[in-house]
Motif scaffolding. Structure first.
Motif, mmCIF file in Angstrom:
data_model
loop_
_atom_site.group_PDB
_atom_site.id
_atom_site.type_symbol
_atom_site.label_atom_id
_atom_site.label_comp_id
_atom_site.label_asym_id
_atom_site.label_seq_id
_atom_site.Cartn_x
_atom_site.Cartn_y
_atom_site.Cartn_z
ATOM 1 N N THR A 532 0.835 -1.188 0.000
ATOM 2 C CA THR A 532 0.000 0.000 0.000
ATOM 3 C C THR A 532 0.875 1.245 0.000
ATOM 4 N N SER A 533 0.239 2.394 -0.164
ATOM 5 C CA SER A 533 0.978 3.647 -0.317
ATOM 6 C C SER A 533 1.630 4.124 0.967
ATOM 7 N N GLY A 537 -0.261 5.460 7.429
ATOM 8 C CA GLY A 537 0.444 4.566 8.336
ATOM 9 C C GLY A 537 1.479 3.775 7.563
ATOM 10 N N PRO A 538 2.243 2.921 8.230
ATOM 11 C CA PRO A 538 3.247 2.121 7.528
ATOM 12 C C PRO A 538 2.622 1.320 6.400
ATOM 13 N N LEU A 874 0.225 22.089 2.031
ATOM 14 C CA LEU A 874 -0.209 21.040 2.947
ATOM 15 C C LEU A 874 0.635 19.785 2.738
ATOM 16 N N PRO A 875 0.949 19.063 3.803
ATOM 17 C CA PRO A 875 1.700 17.809 3.637
ATOM 18 C C PRO A 875 0.815 16.752 2.987
ATOM 19 N N THR A 876 1.409 15.982 2.050
ATOM 20 C CA THR A 876 0.662 14.925 1.372
ATOM 21 C C THR A 876 1.440 13.624 1.439
ATOM 22 N N ASP A 877 0.784 12.545 1.015
ATOM 23 C CA ASP A 877 1.442 11.245 0.994
ATOM 24 C C ASP A 877 2.548 11.235 -0.050
#
Length: 905
Positions: A532-533, A537-538, A874-877
């Protein structure tokens, strides 16, 4: 006395009660004297009377008026004591008080440890197993018993389990080992402590060994808790057992305890009772190879890795909750396995899919075609085209070569290769011979990629130079194959054994000699671990079977009419890999796959032209940059884009404005935005007209359309505390966790037993999955996504899902993107809006919003806001570059509003 152990280890002292310590109920504490023994007991030579300190919930259960269904026997390691299990004792009583199964917990202090007697006798592993048996005899312990052990207490508890098969109904462990491989040294910290010149000084004369153990907890222990661990070991005279335990580690076959360790290891492999192996991967002592060994000895065991946790696992992670969930599922009455997880009311959905057609079937069908199968844009000298004939032959040759090297069905092969011909050929070769491909893309970042690869424990790594360099520098497991030719010094430095060209040549010779490829794997055999991305979370490893990957292919083909002859621009890695399975002509555009925003409009047009593509699939971040760079398009580029009939964008929410702008570039294309996740790549679909219609609807969230073929969507309603509860429903207007079921939903998470349990809890369809997203269905059966379950706010006014307020805030003039953060404890959380400002209001550094901006945002939000903060970005993945990291925002907002530094989130 073991050589190297100092004289102070012979100190004696009586057992005592512990002082008042945080988290420890004095009612649990008791002293138990085991009488002197006569005769021989296997493994035991000390026949003196000994007094133990232990923690026991028998009295507390009696006060509750409940009878225990069994006993959980907990054994600590070195240099801890029964305090390690305080959360297990507390949780057991909470479960019993709530009407759940009442398990008595007995947590011992091993002799010479904790507050048990200091015997002055060196106690090797055989003696410790015998000691525990003598204690349980004295306690009159009868079955059913489940053991729980940590560190070397895990070995002792497993030895007790092997010796008491008539009592044991289950075994559970935390970071322990029962075997030291002959070809591997014991971990460096133990090698250092075992040096004769350091052993006594590090373990007994000073508290260095204890302090090191406490220092590696994640996160660091609070001072009162750390002091509680120190309490029984203050002074060298109290630490003899610590040194004795270290000295008793069998470093080789000549060690006195080695035969006992071998006996226990063999006995563990014969255990047929339910087993749970819990692990903290950040343990510098008990390395992952010890978990692998235990899992091989107990192939039926459930495994859960607590990502981010380390050696002191019960303090680092929710071991207690996991154990009692597991006991409730497997041994609800202490005796009879449940055979199934708790279920909520539900019905079965349609399960039709063709599992008989293997993933590589289209490749076989087209193996005599000289038409293009793949086009690579980012290669020196211009685009490179690979025909179906060449791709099929290359897949066969690599497959045969891997078999010749010793790759076997079930072996895990980590692919550290960017999308293109090499990755495609290797992936289909591995799948063809039954190897399990591990795909964790570079978008996870180096730290996330390291966690993913180590957690997946590959047997082989096939990589390009950057991936191999990272594997060597960071110690990733697996034998190495390079996709490029390397000079001999580089091969040695990177520990590369073969190149992909070598593998293909070996395979070609093998096939020329008449060898056949192995029999095709079954549809229920594992085929891939896709990560997963990691955006919430981890990153988690998602296991797919061959049948499930085939079902993904079939779902895409059915939903979007993609098949033989379709030209597909795949700016999203999963669909680039599925192109050959669909029989589609795939093109990998010129972009940095780790940064989707590097894709330009001209690169997409060039890809469309090169592959005569009619379908384009891009991530939202990539699509946004394509629109932003449209001014560079030539007339020829625009003409090429005009031939596109379908474009798709998924991975994060896509606005109507972005889809509209993309449609202006591809005017003859139908714009669609599917909803899905790594666990199920296509769950619902909506086109641009549907998005526009949704914009006029009075609904909270983002409309992601109606379920795709063979997909069922239901909702687990949220209660007042924001938790999904009750029977699954498809009634309109009910907000809750989104639950999907389809033939193409993943098999399970890799070594994440608890995550598997949570994701299926209450879902009676084996193909069901709790997505972790929250939303609702409307009267037309459309699904609306309102955010992530972990981002739901529980305010004094009720539950708040984040997407609706964010959408309303984003309509304010001068505001770009918005993120809703929650601060404060559950039930009394306050909402904070964090926004990017645009135009004249754009800011260069974080700050409290100007009064007029704050007033406009508060007016639009529709919910009370404690504060409005502005940020440049803004913080993103990492992977998608578009999902706002609300958890990070919440931590940041809480910090700055509490007086912390106004740094960027």
């Amino acid at each position: 006395m073991t050589a190297g152990l100092p004289r102070v280890a012979a100190s004696t002292a009586p057992a005592t009660q512990p002082p008042s310590l945080p988290g420890l109920d004095p009612a649990w504490s008791r002293l138990v004297t085991v009488p002197a023994r006569s005769g021989d007991r296997p493994g035991g030579t000390d026949r003196h009377e000994r007094t133990w300190h232990l923690l026991d919930t028998a009295g507390s259960l009696a006060a509750l008026g409940v009878e225990p269904v069994g006993t959980l026997l907990c054994v600590h390691g070195n240099p801890t004591w029964s305090y390690l299990w305080r959360s297990v004792l507390r949780t057991s009583l909470e479960v019993a008080a709530a009407g759940g199964p009442a398990w008595r917990v007995v947590a011992v202090d091993q002799l010479d440890m904790g507050f048990s007697e200091r015997t002055g006798v060196q106690r090797g592993l055989p003696q410790r197993v015998a000691d525990l048996g003598a204690l349980t005899d004295e306690l009159g312990l009868t079955g059913p018993v489940v053991t729980l052990g940590h560190d070397w207490g895990g070995v002792v508890s497993l030895g007790w389990a092997v010796d008491h098969p008539d009592l044991v109904v289950g075994v559970t462990t935390c970071n322990t080992a029962v075997h030291q491989p002959d070809d591997a040294q014991i971990p460096a910290p133990l090698r250092l402590a075992l040096r004769p010149q350091l052993l006594g000084r590090a373990t007994v004369l000073t508290p260095a060994f204890l302090e090191t153990t406490l220092a590696i907890a994640h996160p660091r222990l609070d001072r009162p808790v750390a002091d509680a661990y120190r309490a029984p070991y203050r002074g060298a005279a109290r630490r003899g057992g610590v040194g004795g335990f270290v000295a008793d580690i069998p470093v080789d076959a000549a060690h006195p305890s080695a035969p006992e360790l071998d006996r226990i290891a063999a006995g563990v492999a014969a255990l047929e009772v339910p087993a749970l192996l819990m692990w903290g991967p950040r343990d510098p002592v008990f390395l992952e190879r010890y978990l692998d060994d235990l899992a091989e000895r107990l192939p039926h065991a459930d495994v859960h890795r607590f990502e981010g946790a380390g050696h002191l696992l019960p303090d680092d992670a929710d071991v207690a909750g996991t154990v009692f969930d597991w006991l409730g599922d497997h041994l609800p009455d202490g005796h009879t396995p449940a055979g199934a997880e708790p279920r909520l009311q539900s019905d079965d959905g349609d399960s039709s899919t063709d599992a008989s057609r293997p993933l590589w079937a289209a490749l076989d069908d087209l193996r005599d075609s000289d038409e293009a199968a793949l086009v690579e844009m980012a290669v020196a000298g211009g685009p490179r085209t690979v025909s179906w004939r060449l791709l099929a032959r290359r897949v066969d040759e690599i497959a045969a070569g891997l078999v010749d090297l010793g790759v076997r069905p079930g072996d895990r092969v980590s692919l550290l290769v960017t999308p293109g011909a090499d990755l495609t050929a290797v992936l289909y070769a591995c799948v063809r011979i039954g190897a399990v491909v591990v795909v964790a893309d570079a978008g996870l970042g180096l730290r996330g990629l390291t966690r993913a690869v180590r957690g997946a424990r590959p047997d082989w790594i096939i990589g390009a130079l950057p991936g191999l360099g990272a594997a060597r520098a960071l110690g990733w497991p697996g034998r190495r194959i390079a996709t490029v030719a390397l000079p001999a010094p580089a091969r040695r430095a990177l520990r590369v054994e073969h190149t992909l060209v070598d593998v293909a040549r070996r395979g070609a010779r093998r096939l020329a000699d008449g060898a056949a490829l192995p029999e095709a794997p079954s549809s229920d055999a594992p085929a891939a671990v896709l990560f997963t991305s990691g955006s919430t979370g981890p990153a988690k490893g998602v296991v797919y079977t061959h049948g499930q990957l085939g079902a993904v292919r079939d779902a895409l083909a059915t939903q979007y009419d993609i098949g033989v002859g379709t030209g597909l621009v795949a700016g999203f890695a999963p669909f680039a890999l599925l192109g050959p399975a669909l029989g589609a002509r795939s093109v990998a555009p010129d972009m940095d796959v780790t940064a989707p925003r590097t894709l330009t409009a001209t690169a997409v047009a060039a890809s469309v032209t090169a592959a005569d593509a009619t379908v384009v699939f891009l991530s939202p971040a990539a699509l946004a940059n394509v629109v932003a760079t449209a001014s560079a398009l030539t007339e020829a580029d625009r003409a090429a884009l005009g031939r596109v009939r379908l474009f798709l964008s998924a991975g994060a929410p896509v606005s109507a404005a972005l889809l509209t702008a993309a449609t202006e570039l591809m005017p003859n294309a139908s714009a669609h935005t599917p909803y899905g996740m790594t666990e199920g790549l296509l769950m619902t679909d909506v086109d641009l007209d549907g998005v526009r219609a949704a914009g006029a609807a009075d609904q909270e969230g983002i409309c992601v359309g109606v379920p795709a073929a063979n997909v069922r969507v239901r909702i687990a309603p949220l209660d007042g505390s924001g938790e999904p509860t009750g029977a699954l429903t498809d009634e309109p207007g009910v907000t809750g966790e989104i639950v999907v079921a389809a033939p193409h939903v993943r098999e399970r998470y890799d070594r994440l037993w608890r995550q598997n349990r949570v994701s299926r809890l209450g879902v009676d369809d084996p193909r069901g999955h709790r997505t972790g997203d929250v939303g609702h269905l409307d009267d037309s059966g459309r699904l609306w996504v309102e955010g992530r379950l972990q981002h739901v706010l529980t305010t004094p006014d009720g539950v708040v899902t984040p997407v609706g307020p964010e959408q309303r805030i984003e309509r304010v003039d001068g505001v770009g993107r918005a993120g809703l953060a929650g601060i404060g404890p559950s039930g009394t959380q306050q909402a904070v809006a964090v926004v990017e400002t645009t135009g004249p209001r754009r800011v260069r550094r974080p700050a409290l919003a100007d009064p007029d901006v704050a007033a406009a945002v508060r007016s639009a939000a529709g919910i009370p806001l404690a504060a409005v903060l502005v940020v440049p970005v803004l913080p993103t993945d990492i992977r998608h570059n578009s999902k706002v990291d609300r958890a990070r925002l919440s931590r940041w907002a809480d910090s700055v509003l509490s007086g912390g530094r106004m740094a960027r989130p």
